[in-house]
Every structure is written in C-alpha cells, then in structure tokens.
Design a protein around this motif. Structure first.
Motif, PDB file in Angstrom:
ATOM      1  N   GLY A 191      84.506 -15.224  33.130  1.00 31.92           N
ATOM      2  CA  GLY A 191      83.891 -15.835  31.956  1.00 31.92           C
ATOM      3  C   GLY A 191      83.993 -14.967  30.723  1.00 31.92           C
ATOM      4  O   GLY A 191      84.280 -15.446  29.624  1.00 31.92           O
ATOM      5  N   ILE A 197      82.992 -19.613  27.669  1.00 30.81           N
ATOM      6  CA  ILE A 197      81.592 -19.280  27.883  1.00 30.81           C
ATOM      7  C   ILE A 197      80.776 -19.389  26.592  1.00 30.81           C
ATOM      8  O   ILE A 197      79.576 -19.625  26.611  1.00 30.81           O
ATOM      9  CB  ILE A 197      81.510 -17.845  28.465  1.00 30.81           C
ATOM     10  N   TYR A 213      77.279 -20.624  32.344  1.00 35.01           N
ATOM     11  CA  TYR A 213      78.673 -20.587  32.803  1.00 35.01           C
ATOM     12  C   TYR A 213      78.741 -20.220  34.285  1.00 35.01           C
ATOM     13  O   TYR A 213      79.467 -20.845  35.063  1.00 35.01           O
ATOM     14  CB  TYR A 213      79.467 -19.579  31.974  1.00 35.01           C
ATOM     15  N   GLN A 217      80.275 -22.530  37.360  1.00 32.61           N
ATOM     16  CA  GLN A 217      81.424 -22.078  38.137  1.00 32.61           C
ATOM     17  C   GLN A 217      81.082 -21.906  39.614  1.00 32.61           C
ATOM     18  O   GLN A 217      81.879 -22.244  40.487  1.00 32.61           O
ATOM     19  CB  GLN A 217      81.958 -20.757  37.568  1.00 32.61           C
TER      20      GLN A 217
END
Length: 394
Positions: A191, A197, A213, A217
């Motif tokens: 990120g 991000i 973020y 993910q």
C-alpha cells in the motif's frame, strides 16, 4: 541591563525541526528448540526500513535490529524513548513471535527467549508502553505483526500521551507468514508503495486511510489459512494522524480504445518501481471525479498523454493536459499512431518532446519511457509562471 532598548528587534526564535525515529525489530531464529523458527521476518524489517528511510515518503531515522538478544532490544527501546522530544514521532515495529501469558499478558520473543521462562526471558508489551510513558515524546505509532498481536495492550498500566497502533489480528488470532514475510506486513508495504491508499488524493497517507486499505486487501487474501483480521487502536488522537507522504505517481491520460496498451504500460512502470494513476482503477464510485483528478495531476511525478486521433478531440483530455501544464507537472506525450497535431496544441505544448511509441518494439519503447521518467525533475513555481506569461495563459 537585561532589557532591550526601545526599537530593538528580537531575533526570530528558531523553529524546532520535528525528528522522526523508527525502531524496527525482527526475530526469526530462536535458540530454544521449543520455539520454532520463522521465515521472511528479516525481509519484513528490510522492506519497512527502505520505506521509512525514503525521503519522498517519510524520512525516518531508522534503527533496525534483527535476531537481537532481549537485553539489546530493551536497550534500543529505552534509547529511542530518551532521545525523542515532545514534538517528535516514534515508530515502533516488531515482527516475529508473540505469545500469551497465563494472565493474558502479551510477550514478544527474542533469539535468547525460553518458552518455559516467559517472564524472565521474553519482553512483556507493558515494558514497551512503560518506556513510551516515560518519554517526553507525545506521538507514537506501533505496528505489531505476530500471532495474538491484539493482546499487546492487555494488562497495561497506562498509555503514553498519544498513540495509534495496527496489529495483525486480535488476541486469539494467528498471523500468516510466507517466505517473503508476513502477509500483514506485505500488505502495508504494498500500500505504501502505491498511491491507491491515498483515498482523497491530497498527497498524504493518514492512519485511517492505511487501515482502510489493509482491511480491504486482507479481505481479498487468497491465503486460505489466514485467519486474522487487522485491528487498529487509537488513544488520545484528536485528528486523523498523517503517517506518510503518498508516493508520487505518473498520471496517464488516454482514450478507452487504448485501455489494453495503457494497462500494459502501467504494469511495466510499476515493475520498474514507478507508481501510476490510471483513472479506471483509481476513481471510485461516488468520488467527485474532477476534484480527485486535479489533485492527482497536481501531485503527479509526471503526466503521460497517449496521443492518438481520438484524444485530440477529447475535452476531458484537453482539461487534464491543461491542468498538468498549469501545475508544472512534467509532460510526456506518447504518440502511439501517426497523428496531425493541431496548431493550437502545438503552440501551447509544442515545447514538450513528443516520443514515438512503437508498439511493435514495445520493450525498447517502454525502456526509453522509464529512463525518461526517472531522469525528470519537477519544474519550480517560477518556471511555471514564466511559461504562463510566454504562452498567454495568464
């Protein structure tokens, strides 16, 4: 004596420069046969060190300890807390083994730790917090990538003035690792290397943006054995803490018929260490697209416009190009087919070197683009102003 005469000028008080200290600790080998060794932890530390030292992203003064003894880790924690002053920032990262004690206290393990004697040979998280409390520093960032990491604040005797923390999971969850390091750490690093991000495109990465973020993910993780869900912790923080600057991307302006080529170019740039902004990926549902695009262009490392017959008639592309020019972003026109450049375009932007991008010689063309981008510098404000006067835009 001791007073200034009337009319005497006070010297300007020197502005304090905020220091940012990072202490990164990783332990993957243990002397006690009862404690299994890990793989990839030292890579975690190395990758975090590279990110934190990066002058464009963070510029931390980094101290890294790999496979340290308990006493060396204790000394390093005390040292960073002693030298950090009130307005400084301390970043503490540990990757390795974490275990729960009988009373649910949390312990970090080191090379000389013995599983049978946790109190004597492991580091209780309360020791870390006790050093933070004693420090003059008022801002701490903690990242813990271990099993049971959510127990880090169990049985604490108080917290420092202000802190934010990220843990790989809660106190009952395992942390997944691969040969390339911890899944949690790798998600953070990925990120920080991209600019996706930075949700509001302001050039800054905040604590909330980083956590959002990570959770997005991790929910997409293909690691079937990964059971953890990252947790965030905040104490006495009155606003969203800015952690890092966002990496500056190359903005790519193009028409939809060039989508496949642009995707290929974007992936090539990313593999070479150059972040990209392609609006089909970065503009999310509900975003105020024009504001986000302008911020993205303004903060861009460079602006690529993929020239074909269609883009010369695009009002959006024209606005994007004008925005890049206005903010002094280096512009690289890539001609992917033979086009006749309109006179107005030539007058406004003709001083930018156009590059013929030969799709049939892709590797040669993309290598040339990468070399050009890496050699670019951002024009200074006075240069931008001179251009505006010269081309009649002001």
């Amino acid at each position: 004596m001791g007073f200034l005469e009337t009319g005497a000028k006070l010297e300007k008080e020197e502005k304090y420069v905020v220091n940012k200290y990072a202490l990164l600790i990783g332990t993957e080998t243990f002397n006690d046969p009862a404690i299994s060794n890990l793989g990839g932890v030292l890579k975690d530390v190395e990758k975090f060190s590279t990110i934190l030292r990066d002058s464009e992203l963070s510029s931390f003064e980094v101290t890294s300890l790999t496979n340290p003894l308990l006493i060396d880790a204790r000394r390093a924690i005390s040292d960073v807390c002693i030298k950090a002053m009130k307005d400084d920032i301390v970043f503490f990262y540990y990757s390795g083994k974490g275990v729960l004690g009988a009373d649910k206290s949390f312990y970090l393990l080191f090379t000389d730790s013995e599983y049978k004697f946790q109190d004597a040979t492991c580091m209780e998280s309360e020791f870390v917090l006790s050093q933070f409390r004693k420090s003059e520093c008022e801002t701490f960032i903690i990242v813990i990538d271990t099993c049971h990491s959510g127990a880090f604040f169990n049985n604490n005797r108080g917290l420092p003035k202000s802190l934010v923390a990220l843990t790989a999971g809660d106190e009952n969850q395992m942390a997944m690792e691969t040969e390339e390091g911890g899944v949690f750490t790798n998600t953070i690093i990925k990120g920080l290397k991209s600019d996706y991000i930075d949700a509001n495109r302001d050039g800054k990465i905040t604590f909330s943006e980083l956590f959002d973020y990570i959770t997005q993910q991790q929910s997409k993780s293909t690691e079937s054995s990964y059971e953890g869900s990252p947790k965030k912790w905040e104490w006495n923080v009155d606003k969203d803490l800015v952690l890092f600057d966002s990496p500056r991307s190359v903005f790519i302006s193009y028409q939809r018929q060039q989508s496949d080529l642009v995707e290929k170019i974007s992936q090539s740039l990313i593999k070479s260490g150059i972040s990209t902004f392609v609006d089909t990926k970065k503009i999310r549902t509900g975003d105020i697209w024009k504001e986000l695009l302008e911020r993205s262009i303004k903060n861009a490392r460079a602006f690529i416009i993929v020239l074909d017959k269609e883009i010369l008639n695009s009002e959006v592309a024209d606005w994007e190009l004008e925005t890049a020019h206005k903010h002094g972003v280096p512009i690289l026109p890539l001609a992917v087919e033979k086009v006749t450049i309109p006179a107005l375009f030539q007058k406004m932007y003709g001083h930018y070197n156009r590059m013929d991008f030969d799709i049939d010689k892709y590797e040669y063309s993309i290598t040339t683009v990468i070399e050009h981008i890496k050699a670019l510098r951002v024009r200074q404000p006075e240069e931008v102003a001179e251009d505006k006067i010269a081309d009649g835009t002001r």
